[in-house]
Design a protein around this motif. Structure first.
Motif: not given
Lengths: 355, 355
Positions: A155, A178-179, A183-184, A194, A198, A208, A219, A224, B228
């Motif tokens: 990331t 994107s995330a 966060k997940l 989700a 993402w 999702t 990810l 995206s 996003h």
């Protein structure tokens, strides 16, 4: 709820226990706790036992002999000797700042390091010298390039801190996915879905499922999908990977060693450890510092006054939410999720350290 | 369809006609045409008459006295004296490259310039010296920060070019908006709708109207919305704005002068002209160049071999599509849309230049 002081002392003691010299243990605790203060809970004490497990697996050297292996007046390549990134990165940033003091800017690429906490800490180190600070790092591969199903990139965050006069500093610190994975993890704990955009399944279909990574999913880069510019997020993550690891001689792409000790390190490594890239630019290397800082204040005030969309409270400046969180947590304390609190308790018991 | 040579000669003659010295006219034509070669049609000869109108409005100085107004061994601030960005930026990049040759890296912030064509051209200038090239610029405000309805930032592109051994170089060049304005212009000509996530109405609501900017709407930062990661695109565009203009003393944010001459320049300007930021880093300032380039080849080959998602042809490396387009257009010629062809024809008639 724990006070900053309590968590700091505990963390420092843990790093002392694994063999870090006193100054390094203190520095590592300060860097790690900065994440909890700023509200990036995934990167703070929640990871402390992870660092310990890496040390137990022989993948962290608590007494590294960090050294410069290559340099010019404005650059250096640093071998972190397998040390904690929490210690190696701030010291590498000091080298960048020293070089900037002499020739205007300083740029340090680091190999043979480990995870360095939040990028923002290292970028902000430059502020007190009236310098712009830049910090990035590569990380375990979780992100698929546009059009691919393979996890090839971390990331890979980028942080940029810019000094100001009376306004608080501009501090951007963001993952190029994107995330970010943190966060997940929050969604997993809450058993929530989700948002689309993402993650993708192992076949590359939209998903999702917050647990998709455990089934071979990936990810997605910032943007995206191709229509919304995921090739730009993919390019950004690639630039971070190349500056951090191809410049320094660390592992890149799919070879970056995982943070969790239970996942195996890739075979036929292409470099040493993980890589960082740190930079410092004196603002008075471009124009008088007072002039620059007055215009930065004006920049920030202008953006803060931009018209706010209906349903929103304010136009934010990068660093605003983290600064507010820091003020709040220094005053009221830092909340720990039950599994994190249990984790620290166990660690304390094993090491004979009281929280 | 026109050959590169035909368009080059025509463009060079136009720049000579508005008073550029011969070497500048040649350089400006080369930079502008690079956009057409690489398939970034919005930034090439389609803009030629726009540059001429800016000159007619007294906003471009064809004979600038470009000079360094501030410097250190690794940095410089350049005053472009109102010249064409197409000429000022490559010369500023030369300064960055010279400084990198001496102290490892070179960084140049430019004020009092105009639009510089595609960022990629300037970044790629560093490649032949075995340097990483970086180029960015601010631009007329069209993008709204996250949570805002005001157009505060340009599509502020970032380009990074990285040298290789046998593989073609890595060349990323992208706007920090989710889609650049050129893509909307294409949809406008075709009378098509835009995807959700590119633009918002003047109230900040989602829109698919490709003409929304004419009604006070705004482009969205890379990431499209907060969920996003649009705050990341907003931060990136802000960093480009600050490095290009607050460091140099150019106009920033809503004060950046518009490219089109029929839009007024903002009042109470905060700086001079528009700003660029250019950087060069010698790869052998970090490790031996051969080692670096061999690993870059391996990086590229590894990513090219990543598993491709069903329905897609290949995992691309930044720079792949533009390189293929360049090869094709050098061979088969550069197609011009009817309005662009008419535009050049009129320009040719007025100036007595044959296309």
């Amino acid at each position: 709820m724990h006070s900053y002081r309590q968590l700091f002392d505990f963390t420092q003691d843990v790093f002392l226990h694994i063999g870090c010299p006193p100054n390094d243990a203190k520095l590592a605790a300060e860097v790690l706790l900065e994440a909890d203060l700023r509200g990036v809970d995934s990167h703070g004490v929640a990871r402390l036992s992870g660092y310990v497990r890496l040390w137990e697996a022989g993948r962290i050297n608590p007494k590294p002999n960090m050294r410069i292996v290559h340099e010019t007046p404005s650059t250096a390549t640093v071998d972190g000797d397998g040390g904690l990134g929490l210690v190696i990165a701030p010291k590498a940033m000091d080298i960048a700042i020293d070089k900037a003091a002499k020739v205007g800017t300083g740029w340090v690429s680091v190999k043979n390091s480990n995870h360095f906490g939040i990028a923002g800490y290292h970028a902000m180190e430059a502020l007190s010298s009236d310098m712009i600070g830049i910090a990035m790092t590569n990380a375990s591969p979780l992100v698929a390039p546009t059009f691919s199903t393979d996890r090839m990139l971390g990331t890979n965050p980028i942080a940029v801190a810019i000094p100001t006069k009376n306004q608080p500093p501009f501090v951007a610190d963001f993952a190029t996915a994107s995330a970010a994975n943190g966060k997940l993890e929050i969604l997993q704990r809450k058993e929530k879905k989700a948002p689309v955009g993402w993650i993708q399944t192992k076949e590359g279909d939209r998903s999702t499922n917050a647990n998709e990574l455990k089934d071979g999913g990936a990810l997605l880069p910032l943007g995206s999908d191709k229509v919304h510019g995921s090739h730009k997020g993919y390019a950004l993550a690639s630039i971070v990977d190349i500056f951090s690891a191809v410049l320094s001689g660390a592992n890149y792409g799919p070879w970056v060693p995982p943070f969790v000790s239970f996942l195996p390190v890739a075979e036929n490594l292409v470099g040493e450890g993980i890589g960082h890239f740190l930079g410092a630019m004196r603002v008075d290397a471009f124009r008088p510092a007072d002039e620059f800082k007055a215009h930065m204040d004006n920049w920030i005030e202008t953006f803060r006054k931009a018209k706010v969309k209906k349903g929103q409270k304010a136009v934010l400046i990068p660093g605003d939410p983290e600064r507010e969180m820091t003020e709040k947590r220094l005053k009221k304390g830092i909340p720990l999720l039950p599994p994190v609190a249990r984790d620290l308790e166990e660690l304390g018991k094993r090491f004979g350290i009281k929280l």
